[in-house]
Design an enzyme around this catalytic site. Sequence first.
Site, PDB file in Angstrom:
ATOM      1  CG  ASP A   7      -2.246   0.680   1.003  1.00 43.27           C
ATOM      2  OD1 ASP A   7      -2.341   1.469   0.062  1.00 43.27           O
ATOM      3  OD2 ASP A   7      -3.193   0.443   1.775  1.00 43.27           O
ATOM      4  CG  ASN A  55      -1.936   2.171   4.837  1.00 43.43           C
ATOM      5  OD1 ASN A  55      -1.297   2.387   3.819  1.00 43.43           O
ATOM      6  ND2 ASN A  55      -2.992   1.401   4.866  1.00 43.43           N
ATOM      7  CG  HIS A  94      -6.558  -1.168   5.158  1.00 49.01           C
ATOM      8  ND1 HIS A  94      -5.426  -1.866   4.772  1.00 49.01           N
ATOM      9  CD2 HIS A  94      -6.598  -0.077   4.342  1.00 49.01           C
ATOM     10  CE1 HIS A  94      -4.835  -1.247   3.772  1.00 49.01           C
ATOM     11  NE2 HIS A  94      -5.523  -0.142   3.491  1.00 49.01           N
ATOM     12  CB  CYS A  98      -5.653   3.987  -2.974  1.00 43.55           C
ATOM     13  SG  CYS A  98      -6.297   3.064  -4.398  1.00 43.55           S
ATOM     14  CG  HIS A 140      -5.531   4.726   3.831  1.00 37.31           C
ATOM     15  ND1 HIS A 140      -4.346   4.827   3.148  1.00 37.31           N
ATOM     16  CD2 HIS A 140      -6.042   3.521   3.510  1.00 37.31           C
ATOM     17  CE1 HIS A 140      -4.153   3.728   2.431  1.00 37.31           C
ATOM     18  NE2 HIS A 140      -5.179   2.909   2.630  1.00 37.31           N
TER      19      HIS A 140
HETATM   20  P1  HMG Z   1      -8.630  -4.456 -17.329  1.00 37.21           P
HETATM   21  O1  HMG Z   1      -7.947  -3.447 -18.183  1.00 37.21           O
HETATM   22  O2  HMG Z   1     -10.127  -4.471 -17.281  1.00 37.21           O
HETATM   23  O3  HMG Z   1      -8.072  -5.907 -17.636  1.00 37.21           O
HETATM   24  O4  HMG Z   1      -8.060  -4.219 -15.857  1.00 37.21           O
HETATM   25  P2  HMG Z   1      -8.682  -7.059 -18.566  1.00 37.21           P
HETATM   26  O5  HMG Z   1      -9.218  -8.104 -17.689  1.00 37.21           O
HETATM   27  O6  HMG Z   1      -9.597  -6.444 -19.585  1.00 37.21           O
HETATM   28  O7  HMG Z   1      -7.368  -7.584 -19.314  1.00 37.21           O
HETATM   29  C1  HMG Z   1      -6.671  -6.745 -20.244  1.00 37.21           C
HETATM   30  C2  HMG Z   1      -5.247  -7.227 -20.428  1.00 37.21           C
HETATM   31  O8  HMG Z   1      -4.552  -7.105 -19.202  1.00 37.21           O
HETATM   32  C3  HMG Z   1      -5.136  -8.696 -20.834  1.00 37.21           C
HETATM   33  O9  HMG Z   1      -3.985  -8.805 -21.672  1.00 37.21           O
HETATM   34  C4  HMG Z   1      -4.841  -9.398 -19.540  1.00 37.21           C
HETATM   35  O10 HMG Z   1      -4.119 -10.605 -19.686  1.00 37.21           O
HETATM   36  C5  HMG Z   1      -3.975  -8.366 -18.828  1.00 37.21           C
HETATM   37  P3  HMG Z   1      -4.118  -8.914 -23.295  1.00 37.21           P
HETATM   38  O11 HMG Z   1      -4.987 -10.126 -23.512  1.00 37.21           O
HETATM   39  O12 HMG Z   1      -4.777  -7.616 -23.698  1.00 37.21           O
HETATM   40  O13 HMG Z   1      -2.696  -9.013 -23.708  1.00 37.21           O
HETATM   41  N1  HMG Z   1      -4.103  -8.522 -17.387  1.00 37.21           N
HETATM   42  C6  HMG Z   1      -3.075  -8.656 -16.531  1.00 37.21           C
HETATM   43  N2  HMG Z   1      -1.737  -8.665 -16.701  1.00 37.21           N
HETATM   44  C7  HMG Z   1      -0.974  -8.841 -15.592  1.00 37.21           C
HETATM   45  N3  HMG Z   1      -1.489  -9.025 -14.360  1.00 37.21           N
HETATM   46  C8  HMG Z   1      -2.802  -9.006 -14.145  1.00 37.21           C
HETATM   47  C9  HMG Z   1      -3.646  -8.804 -15.258  1.00 37.21           C
HETATM   48  N4  HMG Z   1      -4.986  -8.745 -15.375  1.00 37.21           N
HETATM   49  C10 HMG Z   1      -5.249  -8.567 -16.671  1.00 37.21           C
HETATM   50  N5  HMG Z   1      -3.296  -9.179 -12.901  1.00 37.21           N
HETATM   51  C11 HMG Z   1      -7.550  -5.021 -13.656  1.00 37.21           C
HETATM   52  C12 HMG Z   1      -8.580  -4.950 -14.765  1.00 37.21           C
HETATM   53  C13 HMG Z   1      -8.245  -5.574 -12.410  1.00 37.21           C
HETATM   54  C14 HMG Z   1      -6.429  -5.932 -14.114  1.00 37.21           C
HETATM   55  C15 HMG Z   1      -6.997  -3.600 -13.400  1.00 37.21           C
HETATM   56  O14 HMG Z   1      -8.070  -2.758 -13.121  1.00 37.21           O
HETATM   57  C16 HMG Z   1      -6.018  -3.536 -12.235  1.00 37.21           C
HETATM   58  O15 HMG Z   1      -4.907  -4.080 -12.324  1.00 37.21           O
HETATM   59  N6  HMG Z   1      -6.397  -2.831 -11.127  1.00 37.21           N
HETATM   60  C17 HMG Z   1      -5.571  -2.761  -9.939  1.00 37.21           C
HETATM   61  C18 HMG Z   1      -5.673  -1.399  -9.273  1.00 37.21           C
HETATM   62  C19 HMG Z   1      -4.863  -1.391  -8.011  1.00 37.21           C
HETATM   63  O16 HMG Z   1      -3.926  -2.145  -7.848  1.00 37.21           O
HETATM   64  N7  HMG Z   1      -5.233  -0.488  -7.054  1.00 37.21           N
HETATM   65  C20 HMG Z   1      -4.558  -0.383  -5.797  1.00 37.21           C
HETATM   66  C21 HMG Z   1      -4.829  -1.524  -4.866  1.00 37.21           C
HETATM   67  S1  HMG Z   1      -6.397  -1.379  -4.028  1.00 37.21           S
HETATM   68  C22 HMG Z   1      -6.063  -0.421  -2.619  1.00 37.21           C
HETATM   69  O17 HMG Z   1      -5.013   0.136  -2.526  1.00 37.21           O
HETATM   70  C23 HMG Z   1      -7.076  -0.389  -1.499  1.00 37.21           C
HETATM   71  C24 HMG Z   1      -6.665  -1.238  -0.284  1.00 37.21           C
HETATM   72  O18 HMG Z   1      -5.438  -0.772   0.261  1.00 37.21           O
HETATM   73  C25 HMG Z   1      -7.756  -1.194   0.800  1.00 37.21           C
HETATM   74  C26 HMG Z   1      -8.212   0.219   1.170  1.00 37.21           C
HETATM   75  O19 HMG Z   1      -7.368   1.084   1.480  1.00 37.21           O
HETATM   76  O20 HMG Z   1      -9.427   0.416   1.174  1.00 37.21           O
HETATM   77  C27 HMG Z   1      -6.464  -2.711  -0.678  1.00 37.21           C
HETATM   78 MG    MG Z   2      -5.237   0.921   1.576  1.00 39.85          MG
END
Ligand code: HMG
Ligand code: MG
Length: 310
Positions: free
Chosen positions: A25, A262, A220, A253, A222
């Site tokens: 995070d 956090n 969790h 985030c 922040h």
């Molecule tokens: P998308 O663009 O809709 O992906 O993203 P898709 O499913 O349409 O796939 C498109 C292409 O991406 C495909 O490749 C997939 O294979 C590839 P292509 O066929 O075009 O060559 N792909 C990947 N490649 C590598 N690793 C993967 C992956 N998935 C698909 N995992 C997706 C959808 C969910 C992937 C995107 O939106 C994403 O990665 N989001 C992550 C955002 C993020 O990390 N945010 C921060 C974390 S959350 C947070 O911090 C909150 C928390 O702390 C709690 C709180 O504080 O409340 C946890």
């Molecule tokens: Mg968080």
Amino acid sequence: MRSPQVEPAAALPTSVTIYEVGPRDGLQNESAVVPVEVKAEFITRLVTAGLSTVELTSFVHPRWVPQLADAAELLDRLAATDLTGLRRAPVLVPNERGLERALDKGVTEVAIFGSATESFARRNLNRGYDEQFAMFAPVVARAREAGLAVRAYVSMCYGDPWEGDVPVDQVVEAARRLLDLGCTELSLGDTIGVGTPGHVERLVESLTATGVDVDVLAVHFHDTYGQALSNTLTALRLGITTVDSSAGGLGGCPYAESATGNLATEDLVWQLHGLGIETGVDLEALVSTSVWMAEQIGKPPASRVVAALA
Ligand code: HMG
Ligand code: MG
């Protein structure tokens, strides 16, 4: 004074698991690119300081979070490192592609991350509210079949920057749907740090009233509005014993406006040690880790305890 005077208080647990999220995070939100060897050293130092649960990184799309694009390389490095003392080493996975990448590296625990709101589900996962559960279902099923523990986060529990107030019932519904997929732990995310103690009480009591066991819950917070420690104390009084925090208060985030770091692990440790609650953490070693990390990213730590002790 390097440690607080110990004065226990009533109705609190005797030990608390600190779930350290700094490497994930924290670093996902840094504009500076942190070299993989620095990340590995950060994690090694955290474990040496006594943190036995450390969320290592994310197997998300590298275009979405370029800061953690080196997840596989990081796990290779850590596999070759002595991390005695590291009991849980979860990684974030949003979908089956992420799970496959994580399984390739031999992880034993993953974390999915859902949203209580439509707006954040779209911004963070490129999915609607209902669609997110369809994306997670096969991830949880496959991970459980492979013997992995699966944490679920539910974000925007106390407010959403696009939607404003988030009804408690809506959060309970999202939480129940995530748990019903087969998740083993549920972390209640105050993504933008707006929650207050009465709100924490309402949410936790609403969840337990629907039959959720308090032992599966984690918090969790922040610390955007300075409420994280009082919210944590409220959660502890309600029986929660797993608390997320990040060393030095790193974090935020990239897909949530106004999310800052956090709850700082040092601030949490100071409070817990003052209450006579065991954590296993060597506060001095942790402070020097955060000071070292702050030098790496060129930014002072947000933690008040680090500022006081460093
Ligand atoms: P998308 O663009 O809709 O992906 O993203 P898709 O499913 O349409 O796939 C498109 C292409 O991406 C495909 O490749 C997939 O294979 C590839 P292509 O066929 O075009 O060559 N792909 C990947 N490649 C590598 N690793 C993967 C992956 N998935 C698909 N995992 C997706 C959808 C969910 C992937 C995107 O939106 C994403 O990665 N989001 C992550 C955002 C993020 O990390 N945010 C921060 C974390 S959350 C947070 O911090 C909150 C928390 O702390 C709690 C709180 O504080 O409340 C946890
Ligand atoms: Mg968080």
